[in-house]
Design a protein around this motif. Sequence first.
Motif, PDB file in Angstrom:
ATOM      1  N   ALA A  15     -21.065  12.643  -6.089  1.00 32.92           N
ATOM      2  CA  ALA A  15     -20.583  12.294  -7.429  1.00 32.92           C
ATOM      3  C   ALA A  15     -19.116  12.639  -7.593  1.00 32.92           C
ATOM      4  CB  ALA A  15     -21.415  13.019  -8.486  1.00 32.92           C
ATOM      5  N   VAL A  16     -18.411  11.740  -8.290  1.00 32.59           N
ATOM      6  CA  VAL A  16     -16.984  11.926  -8.556  1.00 32.59           C
ATOM      7  C   VAL A  16     -16.743  11.561 -10.017  1.00 32.59           C
ATOM      8  CG1 VAL A  16     -14.641  11.153  -7.967  1.00 32.59           C
ATOM      9  CG2 VAL A  16     -16.373  11.323  -6.160  1.00 32.59           C
ATOM     10  N   ALA A  17     -15.839  12.300 -10.666  1.00 32.63           N
ATOM     11  CA  ALA A  17     -15.499  11.989 -12.054  1.00 32.63           C
ATOM     12  C   ALA A  17     -14.024  12.228 -12.287  1.00 32.63           C
ATOM     13  CB  ALA A  17     -16.304  12.873 -13.006  1.00 32.63           C
ATOM     14  N   VAL A  18     -13.466  11.494 -13.242  1.00 32.42           N
ATOM     15  CA  VAL A  18     -12.105  11.782 -13.702  1.00 32.42           C
ATOM     16  C   VAL A  18     -12.167  12.011 -15.205  1.00 32.42           C
ATOM     17  CG1 VAL A  18      -9.773  10.910 -14.046  1.00 32.42           C
ATOM     18  CG2 VAL A  18     -10.917  10.501 -11.877  1.00 32.42           C
ATOM     19  N   LEU A  19     -11.668  13.163 -15.632  1.00 31.15           N
ATOM     20  CA  LEU A  19     -11.600  13.493 -17.053  1.00 31.15           C
ATOM     21  C   LEU A  19     -10.135  13.556 -17.474  1.00 31.15           C
ATOM     22  CD1 LEU A  19     -14.567  14.371 -16.658  1.00 31.15           C
ATOM     23  CD2 LEU A  19     -14.101  16.370 -18.034  1.00 31.15           C
ATOM     24  N   LYS A  20      -9.888  13.153 -18.716  1.00 28.80           N
ATOM     25  CA  LYS A  20      -8.571  13.421 -19.289  1.00 28.80           C
ATOM     26  C   LYS A  20      -8.826  14.564 -20.257  1.00 28.80           C
ATOM     27  CE  LYS A  20      -4.639  11.005 -21.291  1.00 28.80           C
ATOM     28  NZ  LYS A  20      -4.197  12.015 -22.217  1.00 28.80           N
ATOM     29  N   ASP A  21      -8.431  15.743 -19.878  1.00 26.58           N
ATOM     30  CA  ASP A  21      -8.847  16.958 -20.568  1.00 26.58           C
ATOM     31  C   ASP A  21     -10.373  16.987 -20.656  1.00 26.58           C
ATOM     32  OD1 ASP A  21      -6.234  17.825 -20.815  1.00 26.58           O
ATOM     33  OD2 ASP A  21      -5.942  16.702 -22.654  1.00 26.58           O
ATOM     34  N   ASN A  22     -10.907  16.991 -21.890  1.00 22.56           N
ATOM     35  CA  ASN A  22     -12.379  17.053 -21.996  1.00 22.56           C
ATOM     36  C   ASN A  22     -13.015  15.684 -22.193  1.00 22.56           C
ATOM     37  OD1 ASN A  22     -11.191  16.947 -24.511  1.00 22.56           O
ATOM     38  ND2 ASN A  22     -12.860  18.018 -25.533  1.00 22.56           N
ATOM     39  N   GLU A  23     -12.252  14.615 -21.992  1.00 19.62           N
ATOM     40  CA  GLU A  23     -12.773  13.256 -22.209  1.00 19.62           C
ATOM     41  C   GLU A  23     -12.984  12.530 -20.898  1.00 19.62           C
ATOM     42  OE1 GLU A  23     -10.693  11.854 -26.214  1.00 19.62           O
ATOM     43  OE2 GLU A  23     -10.866  10.293 -24.679  1.00 19.62           O
ATOM     44  N   LEU A  24     -14.127  11.897 -20.774  1.00 16.92           N
ATOM     45  CA  LEU A  24     -14.451  11.202 -19.526  1.00 16.92           C
ATOM     46  C   LEU A  24     -13.729   9.851 -19.435  1.00 16.92           C
ATOM     47  CD1 LEU A  24     -16.174  11.073 -16.954  1.00 16.92           C
ATOM     48  CD2 LEU A  24     -17.968   9.984 -18.299  1.00 16.92           C
ATOM     49  N   LEU A  25     -13.021   9.640 -18.329  1.00 19.54           N
ATOM     50  CA  LEU A  25     -12.407   8.319 -18.098  1.00 19.54           C
ATOM     51  C   LEU A  25     -13.321   7.468 -17.231  1.00 19.54           C
ATOM     52  CD1 LEU A  25      -8.588   8.990 -17.479  1.00 19.54           C
ATOM     53  CD2 LEU A  25      -9.788   8.506 -19.604  1.00 19.54           C
ATOM     54  N   ALA A  26     -13.869   8.060 -16.159  1.00 21.60           N
ATOM     55  CA  ALA A  26     -14.776   7.303 -15.285  1.00 21.60           C
ATOM     56  C   ALA A  26     -15.562   8.271 -14.422  1.00 21.60           C
ATOM     57  CB  ALA A  26     -13.981   6.353 -14.390  1.00 21.60           C
ATOM     58  N   HIS A  27     -16.783   7.874 -14.057  1.00 20.65           N
ATOM     59  CA  HIS A  27     -17.549   8.686 -13.114  1.00 20.65           C
ATOM     60  C   HIS A  27     -18.563   7.833 -12.395  1.00 20.65           C
ATOM     61  CE1 HIS A  27     -21.728   9.715 -14.712  1.00 20.65           C
ATOM     62  NE2 HIS A  27     -21.279   8.869 -15.591  1.00 20.65           N
ATOM     63  N   LYS A  28     -19.005   8.335 -11.257  1.00 21.70           N
ATOM     64  CA  LYS A  28     -20.009   7.596 -10.485  1.00 21.70           C
ATOM     65  C   LYS A  28     -20.874   8.582  -9.717  1.00 21.70           C
ATOM     66  CE  LYS A  28     -20.441   3.718  -7.322  1.00 21.70           C
ATOM     67  NZ  LYS A  28     -21.667   3.227  -7.937  1.00 21.70           N
ATOM     68  N   ILE A  29     -22.155   8.240  -9.643  1.00 22.93           N
ATOM     69  CA  ILE A  29     -23.102   9.063  -8.883  1.00 22.93           C
ATOM     70  C   ILE A  29     -23.762   8.161  -7.848  1.00 22.93           C
ATOM     71  CG2 ILE A  29     -25.169  10.521  -8.991  1.00 22.93           C
ATOM     72  CD1 ILE A  29     -24.567  10.810 -12.061  1.00 22.93           C
ATOM     73  N   SER A  30     -23.602   8.521  -6.585  1.00 22.73           N
ATOM     74  CA  SER A  30     -24.298   7.754  -5.550  1.00 22.73           C
ATOM     75  C   SER A  30     -25.472   8.609  -5.084  1.00 22.73           C
ATOM     76  CB  SER A  30     -23.324   7.468  -4.405  1.00 22.73           C
ATOM     77  OG  SER A  30     -24.027   7.020  -3.284  1.00 22.73           O
ATOM     78  N   SER A  31     -26.679   8.151  -5.442  1.00 22.99           N
ATOM     79  CA  SER A  31     -27.871   8.954  -5.139  1.00 22.99           C
ATOM     80  C   SER A  31     -28.432   8.595  -3.768  1.00 22.99           C
ATOM     81  CB  SER A  31     -28.925   8.712  -6.215  1.00 22.99           C
ATOM     82  OG  SER A  31     -30.129   9.313  -5.807  1.00 22.99           O
ATOM     83  N   GLN A  32     -28.928   9.608  -3.076  1.00 22.45           N
ATOM     84  CA  GLN A  32     -29.510   9.381  -1.747  1.00 22.45           C
ATOM     85  C   GLN A  32     -31.038   9.359  -1.797  1.00 22.45           C
ATOM     86  OE1 GLN A  32     -28.086  12.621   0.636  1.00 22.45           O
ATOM     87  NE2 GLN A  32     -25.934  12.240   0.192  1.00 22.45           N
ATOM     88  N   ILE A  33     -31.600   9.283  -3.011  1.00 18.67           N
ATOM     89  CA  ILE A  33     -33.055   9.422  -3.165  1.00 18.67           C
ATOM     90  C   ILE A  33     -33.833   8.535  -2.195  1.00 18.67           C
ATOM     91  CG2 ILE A  33     -34.975   8.759  -4.701  1.00 18.67           C
ATOM     92  CD1 ILE A  33     -33.803  10.317  -6.875  1.00 18.67           C
ATOM     93  N   LYS A  34     -33.389   7.270  -2.061  1.00 22.44           N
ATOM     94  CA  LYS A  34     -34.154   6.321  -1.220  1.00 22.44           C
ATOM     95  C   LYS A  34     -34.204   6.792   0.227  1.00 22.44           C
ATOM     96  CE  LYS A  34     -33.781   2.106  -3.863  1.00 22.44           C
ATOM     97  NZ  LYS A  34     -32.582   1.416  -4.342  1.00 22.44           N
ATOM     98  N   ILE A  35     -33.110   7.373   0.695  1.00 24.18           N
ATOM     99  CA  ILE A  35     -33.048   7.824   2.096  1.00 24.18           C
ATOM    100  C   ILE A  35     -33.999   8.999   2.328  1.00 24.18           C
ATOM    101  CG2 ILE A  35     -31.509   8.976   3.765  1.00 24.18           C
ATOM    102  CD1 ILE A  35     -29.308   7.129   2.334  1.00 24.18           C
TER     103      ILE A  35
END
Length: 346
Positions: A15-35
């Motif tokens: 998972a990676v995220a970019v915040l501007k101070d305490n505000e979320l600009l973008a994030h993504k979670i790549s889950s490995q559950i299937k593997i």
Amino acid sequence: MGLILGIETSCDETAVAVLKDNELLAHKISSQIKIHAEYGGVVPELASREHLKNLLIVYEQVIREAKIKPEQIELVAATRGPGLPGALMIGWRFAQGFAYASRCPLYGIHHHEAHLYSAWLEGLPPRLAIEKFEPNISLIVSGGHTILADVAAPLRHQVLGQTLDDAAGECFDKIAKLLGLPYPGGPIIEHLAKNGDPQAYKFPRPMLNSNDLNFSYSGLKTAVRYFLRDRPELLKSEKNIADLCASVQAAIIDVLIAKTITATLKAGRRCITVSGGVACNRVLREKLAMECAQRGFNLRIASPQFCTDNAVMIAAVAWIKQAHGDSPTEMEADIIPDWDLQDLHL
Ligand code: KG4
Ligand code: ZN
């Protein structure tokens, strides 16, 4: 302050995220559950390899979506522990390299300290509403951990209890396996339990009357194992499986709720926060909401997207730390796979 890059790779989510101070600009979670599902649980070596393969891709997607340039990032935060050593290493080394190359401060974050604040992420776009903070009892319920902590103020917490053996999510997963259901067990047990009677079978409520705030779930798993050994015919009927799911779910949840309420009363708090994968469970959310409403407690359960592992909570804690004047982590610092939540702040 400004743009914060958050990275989380402690278990099976990249998972990676970019915040501007305490505000979320973008994030993504790549889950490995299937593997990992094929093996019935997380395989550490596979997790490391997947992080290595996916981290840069996820990072690039998030930077693009946040519409920023990498050189604008002013602070880097990554999970330093606890977690799988190989998995932690991928995210932490990436963060170190990034911070070194871009000469920005690096914060090594305790994964569970981050969970303590994920219920304060709210709104659209999500932001960490720390101005609404009130002292609270925080329940972290995931596949690896079941922890109750008293959070007196931002960055000030005390662990009150935790599981002595299996975590609540692990219990869902192991019992699902006994019932012949796929991994992860929590969501499928919740789904099948909808058609079942939670009182059909009386399974133990471990540690309910233990006079402390610890949990133990391995006994429940063993009770179900012996129960099924003696009555294998139950697994042939959909109705019986639904009843078993509902009864198991009720046993796990009853203990979580009872201990959380007891902790809140004992500590004299009026607010409860909950996070971790098991906090996605709707029965847990609804029952706890009812209990809190009766007592006038303020309940904040992390939104499902922030219940499971994510990098938003990692970046958010770094933001709190910087705002509080906490020193950044040494650039050469290493991962701490067995980092104890109690060793941070008192
Ligand atoms: O937080 P998480 O994604 O990963 C870590 O363990 O760190 O939690 C995964 C756990 C699994 O054990 C899964 O079975 C459980 O959370 N879980 C649930 C539900 N969704 C996920 N348990 C009960 N009900 C659910 N709806
Ligand atoms: Zn977690």
